[in-house]
Motif scaffolding. Structure first.
Motif, short mmCIF file in Angstrom:
data_model
loop_
_atom_site.label_atom_id
_atom_site.label_comp_id
_atom_site.label_asym_id
_atom_site.label_seq_id
_atom_site.Cartn_x
_atom_site.Cartn_y
_atom_site.Cartn_z
N ASN A 74 21.05 5.35 -2.36
CA ASN A 74 19.73 4.68 -3.12
C ASN A 74 19.55 5.92 -4.29
OD1 ASN A 74 19.20 2.22 -1.37
ND2 ASN A 74 18.70 3.78 -0.04
N TYR A 75 19.24 5.25 -5.29
CA TYR A 75 18.99 6.02 -6.73
C TYR A 75 17.52 5.72 -7.12
CZ TYR A 75 23.92 7.05 -6.61
OH TYR A 75 25.47 7.33 -6.16
N SER A 76 16.93 6.83 -7.49
CA SER A 76 15.35 6.71 -7.87
C SER A 76 15.45 7.35 -9.18
CB SER A 76 14.39 7.33 -6.98
OG SER A 76 14.45 6.83 -5.76
N ILE A 77 14.77 6.77 -10.25
CA ILE A 77 14.50 7.30 -11.42
C ILE A 77 13.31 7.91 -11.62
CG2 ILE A 77 14.59 7.07 -14.06
CD1 ILE A 77 16.39 4.52 -13.60
N GLU A 78 13.16 9.23 -11.87
CA GLU A 78 11.94 9.84 -11.93
C GLU A 78 11.60 10.31 -13.28
OE1 GLU A 78 11.86 11.80 -7.21
OE2 GLU A 78 12.35 13.06 -9.03
N VAL A 91 8.51 7.81 -9.42
CA VAL A 91 9.41 6.71 -9.31
C VAL A 91 8.97 5.78 -10.21
CG1 VAL A 91 10.91 5.54 -7.78
CG2 VAL A 91 10.04 7.91 -7.12
N VAL A 92 10.03 5.39 -11.32
CA VAL A 92 9.83 4.36 -12.21
C VAL A 92 10.68 3.30 -11.99
CG1 VAL A 92 8.64 5.82 -13.92
CG2 VAL A 92 11.28 5.35 -13.97
N ALA A 93 11.73 3.57 -11.18
CA ALA A 93 12.74 2.45 -10.55
C ALA A 93 13.52 2.92 -9.70
CB ALA A 93 13.55 2.10 -11.92
N THR A 94 14.09 2.07 -8.86
CA THR A 94 15.16 2.09 -8.06
C THR A 94 16.19 1.25 -7.87
OG1 THR A 94 13.87 0.86 -6.14
CG2 THR A 94 13.54 3.43 -6.09
N THR A 95 17.53 1.54 -7.61
CA THR A 95 18.72 0.91 -7.53
C THR A 95 19.64 1.59 -6.50
OG1 THR A 95 20.12 -0.12 -9.03
CG2 THR A 95 19.54 1.97 -9.85
N THR A 96 20.93 0.74 -6.55
CA THR A 96 22.08 1.07 -5.71
C THR A 96 23.19 1.33 -6.68
OG1 THR A 96 22.68 -1.12 -5.08
CG2 THR A 96 21.30 0.39 -3.49
N ASN A 97 23.01 1.03 -8.16
CA ASN A 97 23.68 1.21 -9.24
C ASN A 97 23.91 2.47 -9.63
OD1 ASN A 97 24.65 -1.79 -8.94
ND2 ASN A 97 22.77 -2.36 -10.04
N ARG A 127 14.98 12.16 -14.52
CA ARG A 127 16.11 12.71 -13.88
C ARG A 127 16.32 11.64 -12.65
NH1 ARG A 127 13.87 17.31 -9.36
NH2 ARG A 127 12.64 16.02 -8.24
N ILE A 128 17.63 11.56 -12.08
CA ILE A 128 17.98 10.83 -10.93
C ILE A 128 17.94 11.50 -9.55
CG2 ILE A 128 19.69 9.20 -10.28
CD1 ILE A 128 18.39 8.64 -12.70
N LYS A 129 17.56 10.91 -8.60
CA LYS A 129 17.33 11.46 -7.32
C LYS A 129 18.26 10.43 -6.39
CE LYS A 129 14.04 13.92 -5.41
NZ LYS A 129 12.76 14.27 -4.77
N SER A 130 19.17 10.69 -5.83
CA SER A 130 20.17 10.05 -4.70
C SER A 130 19.52 10.50 -3.27
CB SER A 130 21.56 10.38 -4.66
OG SER A 130 21.81 11.76 -4.49
#
Length: 256
Positions: A74-78, A91-97, A127-130
């Motif tokens: 899972n990826y979170s855009i922070e 966290v402004v969005a989450t995705t598996t892409n 940034r991105i957090k996985s």
């Protein structure tokens, strides 16, 4: 009968040993490589409330890598205030892409959620957090980029215009909105002997004046006179008004 029983016990024993070996041989998941943020590359964005469905930007990154059994990543855009080292990220969005497109409206919401002020260019680190699994374990953080974002308010945009204001009748001075009190306010210099009005979204289709100069506003009402030059605190309660019906609303104006 005894032979059959012995065969059944032997079969169960072999199966148990096989299952144990399988668990012992299974490789556990561990961190390998963090995601790598590739874009956005346009670092200055002024968001326009007139085009909320237009594409604002696309955030793209390389997938993170984990050792061991394959599992969903899972990826979170922070977003975080620039220079804070993501001490309090949002966290402004989450995705598996490995990408996320933002419309103007979506990016504006993300900016406001991260605490950015409307109509002000603010620096925000992205940034991105996985993570893996439903519990979000084994986090890996990407590199970051710094965006300069100018959001617009997600609430009605009321401003003050008039010959009493620094910009005259040419343009509005936007008022600040309080999420807690639901009041609009501004502290600004006004010119004595001149006048002003309130209007919505920098246009004349919805505007308020004061017909009786009694601190009650009416739709399309009279210009509000300013007696003495000075710095004034103006507060208006537009939450009590009906824009369509132009119901009365109240305001105060106080010389500082």
């Amino acid at each position: 009968m005894k032979n059959s029983l012995r065969l059944l016990i032997a079969f169960i024993s072999i199966g148990a040993i096989s299952c144990t070996d399988d668990v012992q041989d299974r490789e556990s998941v561990s961190e390998n490589a963090a995601p790598v943020l590739k874009s956005p590359t346009t670092l200055n964005l002024v968001l326009n409330h007139d085009f909320p469905n237009d594409l604002a930007t696309t955030v793209v990154w390389d997938y993170a890598a984990y050792n061991g059994t394959q599992t969903v990543v899972n990826y979170s855009i922070e977003f975080a205030e620039a220079g804070t080292n993501f001490a309090s990220p949002t966290v402004v969005a989450t995705t598996t892409n490995k990408f996320k497109t933002f419309t103007v409206g979506e990016l504006n919401t993300a900016a406001l959620d991260a605490g950015l002020a409307p109509f002000v260019s603010s620096a925000v680190d992205v940034r991105i957090k996985s993570t893996v699994g439903s519990l979000g374990s084994m986090a890996q953080a990407s590199n970051f980029v710094t965006l300069n974002l100018t959001p617009y308010p997600a609430w009605p945009n009321w401003g003050i215009i008039g010959s009493a204001t620094p910009t005259g009748w040419d343009s509005d001075t936007n008022m600040d909105y309080s999420l807690s009190s639901h009041l609009y306010s501004i502290t600004m210099p006004l010119i004595g002997g001149q006048a002003f009005k309130f209007r919505l979204d920098d246009g004349w289709s919805v505007n308020f004046g004061d017909n009786g100069n009694d601190l009650t506003l009416e739709g399309n009402g009279a210009d509000i006179p300013v007696a003495v030059s000075g710095t004034y605190l103006i507060v208006a309660n537009f939450s009590t008004s009906s824009v369509g019906g132009m119901a009365p609303t109240s305001y105060t104006i106080t010389l500082q």
